[in-house]
Write a protein that holds these residues in place. Structure first.
Motif, PDB file in Angstrom:
ATOM      1  N   LEU A  69     -10.444 -16.301  18.502  1.00  0.00           N
ATOM      2  CA  LEU A  69     -10.492 -16.357  17.047  1.00  0.00           C
ATOM      3  C   LEU A  69     -10.296 -14.939  16.534  1.00  0.00           C
ATOM      4  N   HIS A  70      -9.364 -14.753  15.594  1.00  0.00           N
ATOM      5  CA  HIS A  70      -9.078 -13.389  15.133  1.00  0.00           C
ATOM      6  C   HIS A  70      -8.927 -13.315  13.619  1.00  0.00           C
ATOM      7  N   TYR A  71      -9.313 -12.163  13.075  1.00  0.00           N
ATOM      8  CA  TYR A  71      -9.182 -11.883  11.639  1.00  0.00           C
ATOM      9  C   TYR A  71      -8.609 -10.487  11.485  1.00  0.00           C
ATOM     10  N   THR A  72      -7.567 -10.349  10.650  1.00  0.00           N
ATOM     11  CA  THR A  72      -6.860  -9.074  10.500  1.00  0.00           C
ATOM     12  C   THR A  72      -6.695  -8.726   9.031  1.00  0.00           C
ATOM     13  N   THR A  73      -6.963  -7.468   8.687  1.00  0.00           N
ATOM     14  CA  THR A  73      -6.604  -6.954   7.367  1.00  0.00           C
ATOM     15  C   THR A  73      -5.331  -6.132   7.515  1.00  0.00           C
ATOM     16  N   VAL A  74      -4.418  -6.267   6.545  1.00  0.00           N
ATOM     17  CA  VAL A  74      -3.112  -5.622   6.596  1.00  0.00           C
ATOM     18  C   VAL A  74      -2.923  -4.774   5.336  1.00  0.00           C
ATOM     19  N   ASN A  75      -2.537  -3.517   5.530  1.00  0.00           N
ATOM     20  CA  ASN A  75      -2.197  -2.638   4.412  1.00  0.00           C
ATOM     21  C   ASN A  75      -0.816  -2.056   4.644  1.00  0.00           C
ATOM     22  N   TYR A  76       0.114  -2.387   3.737  1.00  0.00           N
ATOM     23  CA  TYR A  76       1.486  -1.912   3.881  1.00  0.00           C
ATOM     24  C   TYR A  76       1.604  -0.493   3.369  1.00  0.00           C
ATOM     25  N   THR A  77       2.388   0.325   4.077  1.00  0.00           N
ATOM     26  CA  THR A  77       2.566   1.717   3.688  1.00  0.00           C
ATOM     27  C   THR A  77       3.415   1.843   2.431  1.00  0.00           C
ATOM     28  N   SER A  78       4.142   0.783   2.075  1.00  0.00           N
ATOM     29  CA  SER A  78       4.908   0.736   0.843  1.00  0.00           C
ATOM     30  C   SER A  78       4.684  -0.634   0.213  1.00  0.00           C
ATOM     31  N   SER A  79       5.122  -0.819  -1.017  1.00  0.00           N
ATOM     32  CA  SER A  79       4.944  -2.094  -1.702  1.00  0.00           C
ATOM     33  C   SER A  79       6.045  -3.061  -1.278  1.00  0.00           C
ATOM     34  N   LEU A  80       5.812  -3.754  -0.160  1.00  0.00           N
ATOM     35  CA  LEU A  80       6.792  -4.680   0.395  1.00  0.00           C
ATOM     36  C   LEU A  80       6.915  -5.914  -0.506  1.00  0.00           C
ATOM     37  N   TYR A  81       8.061  -6.075  -1.135  1.00  0.00           N
ATOM     38  CA  TYR A  81       8.293  -7.203  -2.035  1.00  0.00           C
ATOM     39  C   TYR A  81       7.182  -7.317  -3.079  1.00  0.00           C
ATOM     40  N   GLY A  82       6.608  -6.186  -3.479  1.00  0.00           N
ATOM     41  CA  GLY A  82       5.515  -6.194  -4.432  1.00  0.00           C
ATOM     42  C   GLY A  82       4.159  -6.425  -3.801  1.00  0.00           C
ATOM     43  N   ILE A  83       4.095  -6.625  -2.472  1.00  0.00           N
ATOM     44  CA  ILE A  83       2.838  -6.890  -1.773  1.00  0.00           C
ATOM     45  C   ILE A  83       2.352  -5.594  -1.118  1.00  0.00           C
ATOM     46  N   THR A  84       1.107  -5.232  -1.362  1.00  0.00           N
ATOM     47  CA  THR A  84       0.575  -4.004  -0.782  1.00  0.00           C
ATOM     48  C   THR A  84      -0.501  -4.247   0.270  1.00  0.00           C
ATOM     49  N   SER A  85      -1.153  -5.406   0.232  1.00  0.00           N
ATOM     50  CA  SER A  85      -2.199  -5.679   1.226  1.00  0.00           C
ATOM     51  C   SER A  85      -2.378  -7.183   1.397  1.00  0.00           C
ATOM     52  N   GLY A  86      -3.085  -7.543   2.460  1.00  0.00           N
ATOM     53  CA  GLY A  86      -3.328  -8.952   2.720  1.00  0.00           C
ATOM     54  C   GLY A  86      -4.237  -9.118   3.911  1.00  0.00           C
ATOM     55  N   SER A  87      -4.409 -10.348   4.357  1.00  0.00           N
ATOM     56  CA  SER A  87      -5.253 -10.638   5.509  1.00  0.00           C
ATOM     57  C   SER A  87      -4.692 -11.831   6.263  1.00  0.00           C
ATOM     58  N   GLU A  88      -5.083 -11.938   7.535  1.00  0.00           N
ATOM     59  CA  GLU A  88      -4.659 -13.032   8.401  1.00  0.00           C
ATOM     60  C   GLU A  88      -5.873 -13.542   9.173  1.00  0.00           C
ATOM     61  N   MET A  89      -5.979 -14.848   9.312  1.00  0.00           N
ATOM     62  CA  MET A  89      -7.000 -15.444  10.157  1.00  0.00           C
ATOM     63  C   MET A  89      -6.352 -16.505  11.022  1.00  0.00           C
ATOM     64  N   GLY A  90      -6.701 -16.532  12.303  1.00  0.00           N
ATOM     65  CA  GLY A  90      -6.040 -17.498  13.173  1.00  0.00           C
ATOM     66  C   GLY A  90      -6.848 -17.845  14.398  1.00  0.00           C
ATOM     67  N   LEU A  91      -6.448 -18.943  15.029  1.00  0.00           N
ATOM     68  CA  LEU A  91      -7.015 -19.387  16.288  1.00  0.00           C
ATOM     69  C   LEU A  91      -5.896 -19.471  17.305  1.00  0.00           C
ATOM     70  N   ASP A  92      -6.042 -18.733  18.381  1.00  0.00           N
ATOM     71  CA  ASP A  92      -5.040 -18.664  19.437  1.00  0.00           C
ATOM     72  C   ASP A  92      -5.608 -19.314  20.691  1.00  0.00           C
TER      73      ASP A  92
END
Length: 219
Positions: free
Chosen positions: A189-212
């Motif tokens: 089970l994993h949880y990730t926070t993401v911060n883009y170094t530039s504004s990718l398509y207007g998106i600067t940050s986000g998060s991911e949660m998943g089960l592998d």
């Protein structure tokens, strides 16, 4: 040496500038791996390499969802240190994408779908972990910092910089089940926070949660 196979289901949440939810599902790329250990008395030097085989094309769907295939090949050597700590093992590991080949990508948000070749995106990561044996299975946790470089896409011979580099912080909880000396089941089970170094398509940050859920075959 061995082979890892697996499948994953992830929910991605872009937090800025607007709240958008998408999914990534499907089979993970097969990974051929080699690993070794050298006893240093107070602990162990661990080392190895992973060869990720992206046989399937990465597909971005019109609704923003995508599969988990990378579409390319990556060679990732790593090295780390382990030591006994209480009833378990504490360790740290460094990894670097030494080679990241051209990846095949299909964008179905256009009509007809646009096929491209992507280069770049090499990753560097540092992981700290603790694992404790529980008989037939183990339980462990890991915290990873990873930096991904930006990619370039080539469509019909025209190359474009995507400016999509990112830094990621990932927390994992996992419980490997040792079926026998050659087969290990790997639920994570994993949880990730993401911060883009530039504004990718207007998106600067986000998060991911998943089960592998995967399996490791050692030979």
């Amino acid at each position: 040496a061995g082979l890892t196979l697996g499948t994953d289901s992830q929910k991605l949440h872009d937090t800025t500038p607007a709240s958008v939810d998408t999914k990534q599902t499907g089979m993970l790329d097969p990974v051929l791996f080699f690993k070794g250990r050298y006893d240093l008395g107070a602990g162990w030097l661990r080392y190895g390499a992973n060869l990720t085989l992206g046989f399937q094309k990465h597909v971005n769907k019109s609704n923003g969802d995508s599969n988990l295939a990378s579409g390319g090949m990556t060679l990732t050597p790593w090295a780390g240190w382990e030591m006994a700590a209480g009833p378990g093992t504490f360790g740290a590991r460094l990894m670097l994408d030494l080679y990241k080949g051209e990846a095949s990508v299909s964008d179905e948000s256009t009509t007809p779908a646009t096929d491209s070749k992507t280069t770049g995106g090499a990753a560097f990561g540092l992981t700290a972990f603790y694992e404790m044996p529980m008989g037939m299975w183990d339980i462990g946790g890991a915290l990873t910092y990873q930096s991904d470089s930006s990619t370039k896409s080539k469509v019909a011979g025209v190359s474009t910089s995507n400016d999509d580099g990112a830094t990621n912080i990932m927390l994992e909880v996992y419980a490997p089940v040792h079926v026998n000396d050659m087969i290990t089941i790997l639920p994570t089970l994993h949880y990730t926070t993401v911060n883009y170094t530039s504004s990718l398509y207007g998106i600067t940050s986000g998060s991911e949660m998943g089960l592998d859920v995967g399996a490791r075959f050692t030979f």
